[in-house]
Scaffold this motif. Structure first.
Motif, PDB file in Angstrom:
ATOM      1  N   HIS A 113       0.808  -1.222   0.000  1.00  0.00           N
ATOM      2  CA  HIS A 113       0.000   0.000   0.000  1.00  0.00           C
ATOM      3  C   HIS A 113       0.843   1.273   0.000  1.00  0.00           C
ATOM      4  O   HIS A 113       0.331   2.360   0.297  1.00  0.00           O
ATOM      5  CB  HIS A 113      -0.984  -0.035   1.176  1.00  0.00           C
ATOM      6  N   THR A 199      -9.435   4.053  15.617  1.00  0.00           N
ATOM      7  CA  THR A 199     -10.070   3.839  14.313  1.00  0.00           C
ATOM      8  C   THR A 199     -11.192   2.818  14.439  1.00  0.00           C
ATOM      9  O   THR A 199     -11.102   1.873  15.236  1.00  0.00           O
ATOM     10  CB  THR A 199      -9.058   3.402  13.236  1.00  0.00           C
ATOM     11  N   GLU A 202     -12.747   2.718   9.360  1.00  0.00           N
ATOM     12  CA  GLU A 202     -12.985   3.685   8.280  1.00  0.00           C
ATOM     13  C   GLU A 202     -12.301   4.996   8.648  1.00  0.00           C
ATOM     14  O   GLU A 202     -11.383   5.444   7.999  1.00  0.00           O
ATOM     15  CB  GLU A 202     -14.491   3.963   8.129  1.00  0.00           C
ATOM     16  N   THR A 203     -12.804   5.591   9.727  1.00  0.00           N
ATOM     17  CA  THR A 203     -12.274   6.881  10.169  1.00  0.00           C
ATOM     18  C   THR A 203     -11.042   6.676  11.033  1.00  0.00           C
ATOM     19  O   THR A 203     -10.998   5.761  11.853  1.00  0.00           O
ATOM     20  CB  THR A 203     -13.356   7.620  10.990  1.00  0.00           C
ATOM     21  N   GLN A 247      -1.958  11.026   6.772  1.00  0.00           N
ATOM     22  CA  GLN A 247      -2.353  10.793   5.374  1.00  0.00           C
ATOM     23  C   GLN A 247      -1.511   9.739   4.661  1.00  0.00           C
ATOM     24  O   GLN A 247      -2.011   9.031   3.790  1.00  0.00           O
ATOM     25  CB  GLN A 247      -2.289  12.108   4.595  1.00  0.00           C
ATOM     26  N   GLU A 251      -3.881   6.413   7.713  1.00  0.00           N
ATOM     27  CA  GLU A 251      -5.066   6.190   6.868  1.00  0.00           C
ATOM     28  C   GLU A 251      -4.830   5.084   5.830  1.00  0.00           C
ATOM     29  O   GLU A 251      -5.676   4.187   5.683  1.00  0.00           O
ATOM     30  CB  GLU A 251      -5.512   7.509   6.212  1.00  0.00           C
ATOM     31  N   PRO A 252      -3.684   5.095   5.129  1.00  0.00           N
ATOM     32  CA  PRO A 252      -3.465   3.996   4.165  1.00  0.00           C
ATOM     33  C   PRO A 252      -3.391   2.625   4.830  1.00  0.00           C
ATOM     34  O   PRO A 252      -3.800   1.631   4.217  1.00  0.00           O
ATOM     35  CB  PRO A 252      -2.122   4.348   3.511  1.00  0.00           C
ATOM     36  N   ARG A 255      -7.014   1.671   5.564  1.00  0.00           N
ATOM     37  CA  ARG A 255      -7.698   1.460   4.280  1.00  0.00           C
ATOM     38  C   ARG A 255      -7.183   0.190   3.612  1.00  0.00           C
ATOM     39  O   ARG A 255      -7.955  -0.604   3.084  1.00  0.00           O
ATOM     40  CB  ARG A 255      -7.463   2.679   3.375  1.00  0.00           C
ATOM     41  N   ARG A 258      -8.624  -2.798   5.164  1.00  0.00           N
ATOM     42  CA  ARG A 258     -10.048  -2.913   4.800  1.00  0.00           C
ATOM     43  C   ARG A 258     -10.197  -3.485   3.393  1.00  0.00           C
ATOM     44  O   ARG A 258     -11.016  -4.369   3.161  1.00  0.00           O
ATOM     45  CB  ARG A 258     -10.707  -1.526   4.891  1.00  0.00           C
ATOM     46  N   GLU A 259      -9.347  -2.984   2.476  1.00  0.00           N
ATOM     47  CA  GLU A 259      -9.391  -3.498   1.098  1.00  0.00           C
ATOM     48  C   GLU A 259      -9.066  -4.987   1.048  1.00  0.00           C
ATOM     49  O   GLU A 259      -9.476  -5.684   0.140  1.00  0.00           O
ATOM     50  CB  GLU A 259      -8.394  -2.729   0.215  1.00  0.00           C
ATOM     51  N   THR A 263     -11.225  -5.501   8.992  1.00  0.00           N
ATOM     52  CA  THR A 263     -11.653  -4.247   9.608  1.00  0.00           C
ATOM     53  C   THR A 263     -10.896  -4.062  10.921  1.00  0.00           C
ATOM     54  O   THR A 263     -10.993  -4.907  11.813  1.00  0.00           O
ATOM     55  CB  THR A 263     -13.169  -4.267   9.895  1.00  0.00           C
TER      56      THR A 263
END
Ligand code: AMP
Ligand code: GLY
Length: 423
Positions: A113, A199, A202-203, A247, A251-252, A255, A258-259, A263
């Motif tokens: 990522h 977290t 998501e957030t 950022q 967050e990555p 994310r 999650r991808e 979760t």
């Protein structure tokens, strides 16, 4: 609401202290807790990795929410077991906790990522690892893949040291199966900072940046420890760097998981090196840092129960954190010999006097014996002070620490000095 805190160190005392301030919390159980926690919670002698025992305890005592302090039970699937039993638990599930449980998994996720981290390679074969080390130009860091209580990382100055570390981890099995694989990575230079975030998958809601002091002696000398002191906010993590950490890293990571169908709900801790090329990840942890939790929770104004509810119900986007103005510092008082062999059972004196100064003394390795408070671990107490200025928080924490005494006690005298010098 009845809350259970899993663990028994300084971080868990800070969690109990913070949770006890919530008007929504009526009762706290700690498993196993320590002598300081016992003043605010009922301590039950169930070990932090005894998942079955903890499940039974939560069920039999009608616990409404379980907050997990340390990583080991999360890596072993405590959250999964509690979810299956229909119990509310704060801490990531096993697949998400692999971010700390396997350094190879964390490094691979970062590669996939595009998350900045030291260049690395993973080895399952000791000969291949040694050959790779000899082929490198510069110094490297050798890491046992699995959990090793903070001791599985060797920052090598020479090729010989790195090769010896591979032998220790993979051949002598100093950390058991944690050494099935090693990660060998480029050695980064810079100042370290810890940025933690809540977290819900998501957030990402980041906390104030904090700085730990991992080496045992002043001036960052001597062997690594679990952490000899911490403070927050850490000014070395400027608003620009902080934004980049959120950022480009936090967050990555969330994310990316999650991808990949995972979760992450809980606290995500990024241990970072601030390099000339920007912040890079040294490690991810899947829980609060110890001792970073102590200054962070001392400064957090928001009710922790509200944060936990928002995380578990995917409502974190609607929440913002509020903080006390100023800064907080925690200095750890350790047993003689720590982080090597140390003795337990030393009588601790001066705690009341220290607390009268307004400092909060979080217990880590303490026990009660014959009505006396005694040492029961390497890191014994975390003396924590909050003030409008960091320099004042430091002064107050040390003033309180000086009033405490036990045989062999030692602590670093330079917690937060880097920040104060840079001011
Ligand atoms: P870790 O448990 O992975 O955070 O490693 C423990 C400590 O080793 C870190 O806090 C750093 O001081 C040091 N360390 C880990 N990785 C590196 C690296 N790639 N370069 C330099 N120091 C490192
Ligand atoms: N203070 C470092 C850690 O909790 O991992």
């Amino acid at each position: 609401m009845k809350v259970m805190v899993v663990g028994g160190g300084g971080r868990e005392h800070a969690l109990v202290w913070k949770l006890s301030q919530s008007p929504r919390v009526s009762e706290i159980i700690a498993a196993p807790g320590n002598a300081g926690i016992a003043r605010q919670a009922e301590c039950v002698p169930v070990g932090a990795t005894d998942i079955r025992g903890l499940l039974d305890l939560a069920r039999s005592r009608d616990v409404d929410l379980t907050f997990v302090g340390p990583e080991a039970p999360l890596v072993e699937g405590l959250a999964d077991a509690f979810h299956q039993a229909g119990l509310r638990v704060f801490g990531p599930v096993r697949r998400a906790a692999a971010l700390e449980g396997s350094k190879a998994f964390a490094k691979d996720l970062m590669s996939r990522h595009g998350i900045p981290t030291a260049a690395h390679r993973t080895f399952e074969d000791a000969n291949a690892a040694r050959d790779y080390i000899r082929s490198l130009d510069g110094p490297c860091v050798v890491k046992a893949d699995g959990l090793a209580a903070g001791k599985g990382v060797i920052v090598a100055d020479t090729v010989e040291e790195a090769v010896a570390a591979v032998d220790e981890i993979m051949v002598k099995r100093a950390f058991g199966t944690a050494g099935d694989r090693v990660v060998i990575e480029e050695r980064l230079a810079g100042e370290e900072v810890s940025v933690l975030a809540f977290t819900d998958g998501e957030t990402v809601l980041p906390l104030l940046p904090a700085q730990d002091h991992k080496r045992v002696f002043d001036g960052d000398r001597g062997p690594n420890t679990g952490g000899m002191g911490a403070y927050a906010p850490a000014p070395v993590c400027t608003p620009q760097i902080y934004d980049r950490v959120v950022q480009e890293i936090l967050e990555p990571a969330v994310r990316g998981l999650r991808e990949e169908g995972i979760t992450y709900r809980g606290v995500l801790y990024a241990g970072l090196m601030l390099t000339p090329d920007g912040p890079k990840v040294l490690e991810f942890n899947v829980r609060f840092g110890d001792p970073e939790a102590q200054p962070l929770l001392a400064l957090l104004e928001t009710d922790l129960v509200d944060v936990v509810g928002a995380v578990l119900e995917n409502r974190l986007a609607d929440l913002s954190l509020t903080w006390r103005a100023g800064a907080a510092m925690c200095v750890v008082l350790a047993s003689g010999g720590y982080p090597g062999a140390y003795e337990k059972g030393r009588v601790i004196r001066g705690l009341n006097e220290a607390e009268k100064t307004g400092a909060v003394v979080f217990h880590a390795g303490t026990a009660e014996r014959d009505g006396k408070l005694v040492t029961a671990g390497g890191r014994v107490l975390g003396v924590t002070a909050v003030a409008a200025e960091l320099s004042e928080a430091v002064r107050r924490a040390y003033q309180a620490a000086e009033l405490i005494d036990f045989e062999g006690m030692h602590f670093r005298r330079d917690i937060a000095r880097k920040a104060l010098q840079n001011c």
